[in-house]
Design a protein around this motif. Structure first.
Motif, PDB file in Angstrom:
ATOM      1  N   GLU A 155     -31.544 -82.556   1.588  1.00 42.80           N
ATOM      2  CA  GLU A 155     -32.340 -82.741   2.789  1.00 42.80           C
ATOM      3  C   GLU A 155     -31.789 -83.942   3.560  1.00 42.80           C
ATOM      4  O   GLU A 155     -31.147 -84.815   2.976  1.00 42.80           O
ATOM      5  N   HIS A 181     -32.733 -87.196   5.798  1.00 44.31           N
ATOM      6  CA  HIS A 181     -33.792 -88.116   6.208  1.00 44.31           C
ATOM      7  C   HIS A 181     -33.381 -88.736   7.531  1.00 44.31           C
ATOM      8  O   HIS A 181     -32.248 -89.190   7.681  1.00 44.31           O
ATOM      9  N   HIS A 182     -34.287 -88.736   8.500  1.00 41.48           N
ATOM     10  CA  HIS A 182     -33.988 -89.289   9.820  1.00 41.48           C
ATOM     11  C   HIS A 182     -34.667 -90.638   9.989  1.00 41.48           C
ATOM     12  O   HIS A 182     -35.871 -90.756   9.809  1.00 41.48           O
ATOM     13  N   THR A 201     -28.927 -90.968   9.358  1.00 42.89           N
ATOM     14  CA  THR A 201     -29.354 -89.725   8.725  1.00 42.89           C
ATOM     15  C   THR A 201     -28.718 -89.563   7.349  1.00 42.89           C
ATOM     16  O   THR A 201     -27.762 -88.814   7.182  1.00 42.89           O
ATOM     17  N   CYS A 242     -35.705 -87.438  -3.857  1.00 42.59           N
ATOM     18  CA  CYS A 242     -35.484 -88.749  -3.239  1.00 42.59           C
ATOM     19  C   CYS A 242     -36.096 -88.803  -1.840  1.00 42.59           C
ATOM     20  O   CYS A 242     -36.644 -89.820  -1.437  1.00 42.59           O
ATOM     21  N   HIS A 243     -36.016 -87.699  -1.101  1.00 44.26           N
ATOM     22  CA  HIS A 243     -36.597 -87.658   0.238  1.00 44.26           C
ATOM     23  C   HIS A 243     -38.112 -87.831   0.170  1.00 44.26           C
ATOM     24  O   HIS A 243     -38.704 -88.570   0.956  1.00 44.26           O
ATOM     25  N   ILE A 289     -38.827 -91.473  -0.496  1.00 47.82           N
ATOM     26  CA  ILE A 289     -38.661 -92.284   0.709  1.00 47.82           C
ATOM     27  C   ILE A 289     -39.948 -92.280   1.531  1.00 47.82           C
ATOM     28  O   ILE A 289     -40.365 -93.290   2.075  1.00 47.82           O
ATOM     29  N   HIS A 290     -40.580 -91.123   1.603  1.00 46.84           N
ATOM     30  CA  HIS A 290     -41.804 -90.981   2.398  1.00 46.84           C
ATOM     31  C   HIS A 290     -43.065 -91.298   1.591  1.00 46.84           C
ATOM     32  O   HIS A 290     -44.168 -91.170   2.105  1.00 46.84           O
ATOM     33  N   HIS A 309     -42.914 -85.318  -5.106  1.00 46.62           N
ATOM     34  CA  HIS A 309     -41.978 -84.215  -4.903  1.00 46.62           C
ATOM     35  C   HIS A 309     -42.579 -82.897  -5.327  1.00 46.62           C
ATOM     36  O   HIS A 309     -43.188 -82.793  -6.396  1.00 46.62           O
TER      37      HIS A 309
END
Length: 55
Positions: free
Chosen positions: A2, A4-5, A33, A40-41, A44-45, A49
């Motif tokens: 994925e 991440h932005h 990005t 992991c994404h 981050i948020h 998961h």
């Protein structure tokens, strides 16, 4: 995988105790990005998961 932005590249350069380890690398490369795995994404948020649904 994925992507991440990060809203602003300048946000990666802000110091702080919660600065993620990938922020220095992305700031040095002038990229906002990073490509990360789904787990992991979610981390981050700050989310738990959820495994992808596959057929």
């Amino acid at each position: 995988m994925e992507v991440h932005h990060v809203a602003k590249l300048a946000d990666l350069g802000k110091p702080g105790p919660d600065r993620p380890p990938w922020a220095d690398l992305m700031a040095a490369r002038h990229r906002k990005t990073p490509v990360v795995c789904g787990s992991c994404h979610a981390d981050i948020h700050g989310k738990k998961h959820v495994p992808a649904v596959t057929e």
